[in-house]
Design a protein around this motif. Structure first.
Motif, PDB file in Angstrom:
ATOM      1  N   ARG A   1      25.784   8.293  57.213  1.00 26.26           N
ATOM      2  CA  ARG A   1      25.252   8.500  55.875  1.00 26.26           C
ATOM      3  C   ARG A   1      24.203   9.613  55.900  1.00 26.26           C
ATOM      4  NH1 ARG A   1      25.455   4.978  51.391  1.00 26.26           N
ATOM      5  NH2 ARG A   1      23.940   5.502  49.763  1.00 26.26           N
ATOM      6  N   LEU A   2      24.418  10.626  55.044  1.00 27.08           N
ATOM      7  CA  LEU A   2      23.501  11.747  54.932  1.00 27.08           C
ATOM      8  C   LEU A   2      22.495  11.498  53.816  1.00 27.08           C
ATOM      9  CD1 LEU A   2      25.929  14.819  55.141  1.00 27.08           C
ATOM     10  CD2 LEU A   2      24.487  13.893  56.953  1.00 27.08           C
ATOM     11  N   GLY A   3      21.305  12.051  53.989  1.00 26.84           N
ATOM     12  CA  GLY A   3      20.292  12.010  52.947  1.00 26.84           C
ATOM     13  C   GLY A   3      19.637  13.365  52.805  1.00 26.84           C
ATOM     14  N   LEU A   4      19.204  13.692  51.588  1.00 27.58           N
ATOM     15  CA  LEU A   4      18.562  14.969  51.301  1.00 27.58           C
ATOM     16  C   LEU A   4      17.392  14.751  50.360  1.00 27.58           C
ATOM     17  CD1 LEU A   4      21.658  17.243  50.476  1.00 27.58           C
ATOM     18  CD2 LEU A   4      20.404  17.192  52.631  1.00 27.58           C
ATOM     19  N   ALA A   5      16.404  15.622  50.469  1.00 30.17           N
ATOM     20  CA  ALA A   5      15.293  15.618  49.520  1.00 30.17           C
ATOM     21  C   ALA A   5      14.655  16.997  49.521  1.00 30.17           C
ATOM     22  CB  ALA A   5      14.260  14.551  49.874  1.00 30.17           C
ATOM     23  N   LEU A   6      13.961  17.300  48.435  1.00 30.23           N
ATOM     24  CA  LEU A   6      13.147  18.504  48.365  1.00 30.23           C
ATOM     25  C   LEU A   6      11.757  18.207  48.920  1.00 30.23           C
ATOM     26  CD1 LEU A   6      14.087  19.740  44.772  1.00 30.23           C
ATOM     27  CD2 LEU A   6      15.063  20.491  46.959  1.00 30.23           C
ATOM     28  N   GLY A   7      11.114  19.232  49.462  1.00 30.96           N
ATOM     29  CA  GLY A   7       9.826  19.024  50.107  1.00 30.96           C
ATOM     30  C   GLY A   7       8.671  18.803  49.159  1.00 30.96           C
ATOM     31  N   GLY A   8       8.776  19.307  47.918  1.00 28.22           N
ATOM     32  CA  GLY A   8       7.685  19.149  46.965  1.00 28.22           C
ATOM     33  C   GLY A   8       6.384  19.720  47.503  1.00 28.22           C
ATOM     34  N   ASP A   9       5.289  19.013  47.255  1.00 30.30           N
ATOM     35  CA  ASP A   9       3.964  19.470  47.693  1.00 30.30           C
ATOM     36  C   ASP A   9       3.717  19.226  49.181  1.00 30.30           C
ATOM     37  OD1 ASP A   9       3.335  20.217  45.089  1.00 30.30           O
ATOM     38  OD2 ASP A   9       2.435  18.276  44.610  1.00 30.30           O
ATOM     39  N   LEU A  10       4.609  18.484  49.832  1.00 35.23           N
ATOM     40  CA  LEU A  10       4.327  18.037  51.195  1.00 35.23           C
ATOM     41  C   LEU A  10       4.941  18.914  52.277  1.00 35.23           C
ATOM     42  CD1 LEU A  10       4.782  14.182  50.725  1.00 35.23           C
ATOM     43  CD2 LEU A  10       2.648  15.480  50.884  1.00 35.23           C
ATOM     44  N   VAL A  11       5.997  19.651  51.950  1.00 36.67           N
ATOM     45  CA  VAL A  11       6.689  20.449  52.962  1.00 36.67           C
ATOM     46  C   VAL A  11       6.978  21.832  52.383  1.00 36.67           C
ATOM     47  CG1 VAL A  11       8.670  20.615  54.514  1.00 36.67           C
ATOM     48  CG2 VAL A  11       7.808  18.362  53.844  1.00 36.67           C
ATOM     49  N   SER A  12       6.490  22.866  53.033  1.00 35.78           N
ATOM     50  CA  SER A  12       6.728  24.229  52.572  1.00 35.78           C
ATOM     51  C   SER A  12       7.045  25.121  53.760  1.00 35.78           C
ATOM     52  CB  SER A  12       5.512  24.770  51.805  1.00 35.78           C
ATOM     53  OG  SER A  12       4.389  24.854  52.662  1.00 35.78           O
ATOM     54  N   ALA A  13       7.573  26.310  53.472  1.00 35.70           N
ATOM     55  CA  ALA A  13       7.902  27.247  54.542  1.00 35.70           C
ATOM     56  C   ALA A  13       8.013  28.649  53.965  1.00 35.70           C
ATOM     57  CB  ALA A  13       9.217  26.857  55.220  1.00 35.70           C
ATOM     58  N   ARG A  14       7.613  29.601  54.753  1.00 35.48           N
ATOM     59  CA  ARG A  14       7.939  30.992  54.453  1.00 35.48           C
ATOM     60  C   ARG A  14       8.881  31.461  55.545  1.00 35.48           C
ATOM     61  NH1 ARG A  14       4.044  36.324  53.428  1.00 35.48           N
ATOM     62  NH2 ARG A  14       5.785  37.731  52.941  1.00 35.48           N
ATOM     63  N   MET A  15      10.147  31.578  55.201  1.00 39.75           N
ATOM     64  CA  MET A  15      11.177  31.848  56.193  1.00 39.75           C
ATOM     65  C   MET A  15      11.117  33.269  56.737  1.00 39.75           C
ATOM     66  SD  MET A  15      14.390  29.978  54.300  1.00 39.75           S
ATOM     67  CE  MET A  15      15.542  30.389  55.604  1.00 39.75           C
ATOM     68  N   TYR A  16      10.861  34.234  55.855  1.00 44.80           N
ATOM     69  CA  TYR A  16      10.960  35.632  56.246  1.00 44.80           C
ATOM     70  C   TYR A  16       9.739  36.406  55.764  1.00 44.80           C
ATOM     71  CZ  TYR A  16      15.789  33.976  56.448  1.00 44.80           C
ATOM     72  OH  TYR A  16      16.911  33.241  56.700  1.00 44.80           O
ATOM     73  N   ASP A  17       9.490  37.516  56.415  1.00 48.58           N
ATOM     74  CA  ASP A  17       8.395  38.409  56.037  1.00 48.58           C
ATOM     75  C   ASP A  17       8.998  39.736  55.581  1.00 48.58           C
ATOM     76  OD1 ASP A  17       6.267  36.628  56.750  1.00 48.58           O
ATOM     77  OD2 ASP A  17       6.654  37.085  58.851  1.00 48.58           O
ATOM     78  N   GLY A  18       9.254  39.853  54.283  1.00 52.97           N
ATOM     79  CA  GLY A  18       9.754  41.099  53.742  1.00 52.97           C
ATOM     80  C   GLY A  18      11.264  41.138  53.590  1.00 52.97           C
ATOM     81  N   TYR A  19      11.712  42.140  52.859  1.00 53.97           N
ATOM     82  CA  TYR A  19      13.147  42.273  52.537  1.00 53.97           C
ATOM     83  C   TYR A  19      14.012  42.529  53.769  1.00 53.97           C
ATOM     84  CZ  TYR A  19      17.373  44.184  50.326  1.00 53.97           C
ATOM     85  OH  TYR A  19      18.670  44.446  49.951  1.00 53.97           O
ATOM     86  N   PRO A  20      13.654  43.455  54.679  1.00 54.99           N
ATOM     87  CA  PRO A  20      14.526  43.684  55.839  1.00 54.99           C
ATOM     88  C   PRO A  20      14.765  42.429  56.671  1.00 54.99           C
ATOM     89  CG  PRO A  20      12.942  45.473  55.629  1.00 54.99           C
ATOM     90  CD  PRO A  20      12.516  44.402  54.661  1.00 54.99           C
ATOM     91  N   GLN A  21      13.706  41.652  56.914  1.00 55.90           N
ATOM     92  CA  GLN A  21      13.880  40.429  57.692  1.00 55.90           C
ATOM     93  C   GLN A  21      14.704  39.403  56.921  1.00 55.90           C
ATOM     94  OE1 GLN A  21      10.886  37.120  59.002  1.00 55.90           O
ATOM     95  NE2 GLN A  21      10.562  38.877  60.362  1.00 55.90           N
ATOM     96  N   THR A  22      14.546  39.361  55.597  1.00 55.77           N
ATOM     97  CA  THR A  22      15.344  38.447  54.776  1.00 55.77           C
ATOM     98  C   THR A  22      16.818  38.791  54.887  1.00 55.77           C
ATOM     99  OG1 THR A  22      13.500  38.244  53.218  1.00 55.77           O
ATOM    100  CG2 THR A  22      15.655  37.518  52.460  1.00 55.77           C
TER     101      THR A  22
END
Length: 360
Positions: free
Chosen positions: A240-261
């Motif tokens: 059984r899989l489960g999913l949720a959004l992080g809301g105020d508790l979990v955040s991330a900045r995946m990339y720094d700028g357009y080229p890295q994105t």
């Protein structure tokens, strides 16, 4: 035929909007005051880290603020001071431990090999894999466990609130949440629908028995998009899989700028399209038709105007649900597809390069 095309595109956006509205009501968001749940089991927080000396000082305090039994960081053959950052932080908290990574065997993707080593070293009953760009607020782990328990999940992942700092990031990164919330109704996760399977490796939790049942990261050793592969494999094994959004508790900045994105999204785009050039080309063409052409043809047909309006409304709704971005960001929708062209071109090259490694 002239009226059929705008009607087709408008119909696509209407269907997408209906799915999005359903998820706005039903997709869970981690809360600071989680519902009642059994006491936390023994939890291992596991961080694969390659050249993360700059990010770990921001990530580690949030990890150590959680009631985990141990926090393990695998130094995946870093060329920077990743190991030193972990060792210095471990002097203040005995729960933190460095796992020196060994060279990856043939056939393994780097991240999966690092996660495999972490799982082998972990002692927890709940294995929580967390990327080094993820920031956890106090209470995040308790909220994750409460939601995992509520959804009766054996494999559970959280989609962090995506932080963006540049225009290039704002163009492309929000597509991650938009695809999730528009095309995967959360209600389907409780039904035996094989296609309703996804996972997010940024924050991905397994009951140990489930991790062992699917063969762990060894089962997806050669997959670039290992998190999606793990979700689909878990679904096929009846877990059984489960999913949720992080809301105020979990955040991330995946990339720094357009080229890295572009590089980051490009490395996984090909596998997400079944490793087929035809699907990549069709996907790019459709996105240009569905999101850019309606604005160019605004005056020519009501269908184009409806499609254009709904495309902006969708971005506003997604940002409202995830709690990120600002209203003006929705105005970027018409140029998002053209901005994604380099991502498709990179995927078409059949070879990706990420963190100093090349992958077929």
């Amino acid at each position: 035929m002239g009226g059929a095309l705008p009607a087709l595109v408008a119909g696509f956006h209407l269907t997408k909007t209906v799915g999005l509205l359903d998820n706005l009501a039903s997709f869970p968001v981690l809360g600071r005051r989680p519902s009642a749940a059994p006491p936390l089991p023994r939890v291992s927080l596991l961080v694969p880290a390659r050249d993360e000396a700059d990010r770990l000082p921001r990530c580690l305090p949030g990890l150590l603020a959680q009631p985990a039994a141990e926090v393990l960081v695998c130094d995946d053959e870093s060329t920077d001071d990743t190991a030193g950052v972990v060792r210095r932080a471990a002097a203040d908290d005995p729960r933190l431990r460095l796992v020196p990574g060994t060279p990856r065997p043939p056939g393994w993707i780097g991240k999966s090999w690092a996660c495999h080593q972490l799982a082998a070293a972990a002692t927890g009953d709940l294995l929580v894999f967390c990327d080094a760009d993820v920031l956890l607020q106090p209470g995040a782990l308790a909220a994750l466990w409460a939601e995992l328990t509520r959804q009766r999940s054996e494999v559970f992942s959280v989609f962090p609130r995506q932080q963006t700092g540049t225009l290039g990031e704002r163009l492309l990164v929000p597509l991650i949440d938009e695809v999730l919330l528009s095309f995967l109704p959360h209600r389907l996760l409780s039904l035996p629908v094989p296609a309703a399977a996804t996972a997010n490796g940024q924050l991905l939790a397994f009951r140990r028995s489930a991790y062992q049942a699917i063969g762990g990261h060894r089962a997806v050793a050669d997959r670039i998009v290992e998190d999606l592969a793990l979700g689909r494999l878990a679904r096929r094994r009846g877990l059984r899989l489960g999913l949720a959004l992080g809301g105020d508790l979990v955040s991330a900045r995946m990339y720094d700028g357009y080229p890295q994105t572009v590089r980051g999204l490009g490395k996984s785009m090909r596998e997400a399209h079944g490793d087929r050039d035809a699907l990549l080309l069709a996907s790019l063409g459709w996105h240009l038709l569905a999101y850019t052409v309606p604005w160019l043809r605004w005056r020519s047909a009501p269908g184009w105007r409806l499609a254009a309006t709904l495309s902006v409304a969708q971005r506003l709704l997604v940002n409202a649900k995830t709690g990120r971005g600002s209203p003006w960001e929705a105005l970027l929708v018409p140029v998002t597809a053209p901005a994604a062209i380099p991502v498709y071109l990179l995927a078409a090259r059949r070879r990706a390069r990420w963190r100093g490694r090349s992958y077929p």
